[in-house]
Design a protein around this motif. Structure first.
Motif, PDB file in Angstrom:
ATOM      1  N   THR A 181       0.824  -1.209   0.000  1.00 15.99           N
ATOM      2  CA  THR A 181       0.000   0.000   0.000  1.00 15.99           C
ATOM      3  C   THR A 181       0.859   1.261   0.000  1.00 15.99           C
ATOM      4  O   THR A 181       0.481   2.257  -0.612  1.00 15.99           O
ATOM      5  CB  THR A 181      -0.978   0.036   1.192  1.00 15.99           C
ATOM      6  OG1 THR A 181      -0.253  -0.107   2.412  1.00 15.99           O
ATOM      7  CG2 THR A 181      -2.025  -1.052   1.077  1.00 15.99           C
ATOM      8  N   MET A 182       2.022   1.212   0.658  1.00 13.36           N
ATOM      9  CA  MET A 182       2.911   2.384   0.631  1.00 13.36           C
ATOM     10  C   MET A 182       3.391   2.661  -0.782  1.00 13.36           C
ATOM     11  O   MET A 182       3.510   3.813  -1.193  1.00 13.36           O
ATOM     12  CB  MET A 182       4.120   2.191   1.551  1.00 13.36           C
ATOM     13  CG  MET A 182       3.848   2.573   2.980  1.00 13.36           C
ATOM     14  SD  MET A 182       5.326   2.631   3.987  1.00 13.36           S
ATOM     15  CE  MET A 182       5.813   4.347   3.778  1.00 13.36           C
ATOM     16  N   ALA A 183       3.650   1.590  -1.520  1.00 13.64           N
ATOM     17  CA  ALA A 183       4.184   1.744  -2.876  1.00 13.64           C
ATOM     18  C   ALA A 183       3.193   2.405  -3.831  1.00 13.64           C
ATOM     19  O   ALA A 183       3.609   3.079  -4.774  1.00 13.64           O
ATOM     20  CB  ALA A 183       4.613   0.383  -3.418  1.00 13.64           C
ATOM     21  N   CYS A 184       1.903   2.225  -3.587  1.00 14.81           N
ATOM     22  CA  CYS A 184       0.923   2.770  -4.541  1.00 14.81           C
ATOM     23  C   CYS A 184       0.012   3.844  -3.953  1.00 14.81           C
ATOM     24  O   CYS A 184      -0.887   4.329  -4.633  1.00 14.81           O
ATOM     25  CB  CYS A 184       0.093   1.638  -5.141  1.00 14.81           C
ATOM     26  SG  CYS A 184      -0.948   0.775  -3.971  1.00 14.81           S
ATOM     27  N   MET A 185       0.253   4.247  -2.726  1.00 18.90           N
ATOM     28  CA  MET A 185      -0.622   5.213  -2.068  1.00 18.90           C
ATOM     29  C   MET A 185      -0.749   6.517  -2.854  1.00 18.90           C
ATOM     30  O   MET A 185      -1.840   7.086  -2.956  1.00 18.90           O
ATOM     31  CB  MET A 185      -0.083   5.509  -0.662  1.00 18.90           C
ATOM     32  CG  MET A 185      -1.128   5.847   0.362  1.00 18.90           C
ATOM     33  SD  MET A 185      -0.423   6.193   1.984  1.00 18.90           S
ATOM     34  CE  MET A 185      -0.193   4.558   2.647  1.00 18.90           C
ATOM     35  N   HIS A 186       0.348   6.993  -3.445  1.00 22.19           N
ATOM     36  CA  HIS A 186       0.316   8.262  -4.187  1.00 22.19           C
ATOM     37  C   HIS A 186      -0.552   8.179  -5.442  1.00 22.19           C
ATOM     38  O   HIS A 186      -1.023   9.204  -5.933  1.00 22.19           O
ATOM     39  CB  HIS A 186       1.727   8.700  -4.567  1.00 22.19           C
ATOM     40  CG  HIS A 186       2.516   9.201  -3.397  1.00 22.19           C
ATOM     41  ND1 HIS A 186       2.265  10.403  -2.780  1.00 22.19           N
ATOM     42  CD2 HIS A 186       3.547   8.648  -2.706  1.00 22.19           C
ATOM     43  CE1 HIS A 186       3.099  10.578  -1.778  1.00 22.19           C
ATOM     44  NE2 HIS A 186       3.884   9.530  -1.705  1.00 22.19           N
ATOM     45  N   ALA A 187      -0.755   6.964  -5.952  1.00 23.96           N
ATOM     46  CA  ALA A 187      -1.539   6.796  -7.179  1.00 23.96           C
ATOM     47  C   ALA A 187      -3.011   6.515  -6.906  1.00 23.96           C
ATOM     48  O   ALA A 187      -3.802   6.451  -7.840  1.00 23.96           O
ATOM     49  CB  ALA A 187      -0.943   5.659  -8.013  1.00 23.96           C
ATOM     50  N   MET A 188      -3.381   6.357  -5.660  1.00 20.14           N
ATOM     51  CA  MET A 188      -4.768   6.010  -5.329  1.00 20.14           C
ATOM     52  C   MET A 188      -5.706   7.198  -5.494  1.00 20.14           C
ATOM     53  O   MET A 188      -5.343   8.331  -5.191  1.00 20.14           O
ATOM     54  CB  MET A 188      -4.862   5.505  -3.885  1.00 20.14           C
ATOM     55  CG  MET A 188      -4.263   4.163  -3.670  1.00 20.14           C
ATOM     56  SD  MET A 188      -4.517   3.636  -1.942  1.00 20.14           S
ATOM     57  CE  MET A 188      -3.768   2.026  -1.996  1.00 20.14           C
ATOM     58  N   ARG A 189      -6.898   6.884  -5.968  1.00 20.71           N
ATOM     59  CA  ARG A 189      -7.957   7.886  -6.009  1.00 20.71           C
ATOM     60  C   ARG A 189      -8.466   8.074  -4.585  1.00 20.71           C
ATOM     61  O   ARG A 189      -8.275   7.209  -3.728  1.00 20.71           O
ATOM     62  CB  ARG A 189      -9.087   7.424  -6.927  1.00 20.71           C
ATOM     63  CG  ARG A 189      -8.669   7.294  -8.387  1.00 20.71           C
ATOM     64  CD  ARG A 189      -9.852   6.951  -9.281  1.00 20.71           C
ATOM     65  NE  ARG A 189     -10.741   5.958  -8.699  1.00 20.71           N
ATOM     66  CZ  ARG A 189     -10.892   4.710  -9.146  1.00 20.71           C
ATOM     67  NH1 ARG A 189     -10.217   4.296 -10.191  1.00 20.71           N
ATOM     68  NH2 ARG A 189     -11.729   3.874  -8.550  1.00 20.71           N
ATOM     69  N   PRO A 190      -9.136   9.188  -4.299  1.00 24.24           N
ATOM     70  CA  PRO A 190      -9.607   9.438  -2.933  1.00 24.24           C
ATOM     71  C   PRO A 190     -10.420   8.299  -2.335  1.00 24.24           C
ATOM     72  O   PRO A 190     -10.208   7.906  -1.187  1.00 24.24           O
ATOM     73  CB  PRO A 190     -10.447  10.714  -3.068  1.00 24.24           C
ATOM     74  CG  PRO A 190      -9.846  11.422  -4.227  1.00 24.24           C
ATOM     75  CD  PRO A 190      -9.417  10.325  -5.171  1.00 24.24           C
ATOM     76  N   GLU A 191     -11.346   7.735  -3.112  1.00 23.01           N
ATOM     77  CA  GLU A 191     -12.176   6.657  -2.566  1.00 23.01           C
ATOM     78  C   GLU A 191     -11.344   5.410  -2.248  1.00 23.01           C
ATOM     79  O   GLU A 191     -11.620   4.696  -1.275  1.00 23.01           O
ATOM     80  CB  GLU A 191     -13.349   6.310  -3.491  1.00 23.01           C
ATOM     81  CG  GLU A 191     -12.966   5.821  -4.861  1.00 23.01           C
ATOM     82  CD  GLU A 191     -12.766   6.920  -5.910  1.00 23.01           C
ATOM     83  OE1 GLU A 191     -12.746   6.574  -7.103  1.00 23.01           O
ATOM     84  OE2 GLU A 191     -12.637   8.101  -5.560  1.00 23.01           O
TER      85      GLU A 191
END
Length: 107
Positions: A6-16
């Motif tokens: 989750t740390m690796a992709c957190m910046h790419a996540m949409r708000p929801e």
């Protein structure tokens, strides 16, 4: 493994996605560590004012459950965003939001 993923992709996540991921981590009583919590707050801070009321309550409740101790600036942004949504928050979401704020140390 989940924390690293989750740390690796957190910046790419949409708000929801970000709010749901935070809620799930809190529900599972994960212990993600300070670096993960700080990254979550860093990524979510610019989104706070535009989050749907349920997303905001999920995020704040999760941060509280996970033991986050936010910077005063982050807490101020949470309070500002939540005050703008008080009239549309469902009772359950309001309780979750207030609980999360209290667990994070309140205003």
């Amino acid at each position: 493994a989940y924390i690293g993923a989750t740390m690796a992709c957190m910046h790419a996540m949409r708000p929801e996605e970000l709010c749901s991921m935070a809620w799930a981590a809190g529900k599972l009583r994960m212990q993600p560590g300070q670096a993960w919590l700080e990254q979550l707050m860093q990524v979510s801070e610019p989104m706070l004012a535009s989050l749907h009321p349920m997303q905001l309550s999920q995020l704040v409740q999760a941060l509280g459950k996970l033991g986050a101790k936010p910077r005063p600036e982050y807490m101020a942004a949470v309070l500002l965003a939540s005050q703008a949504q008080l009239s549309v928050l469902w009772p359950r979401a309001l309780v979750a939001l207030l609980t999360g704020v209290a667990q994070m140390g309140g205003p």
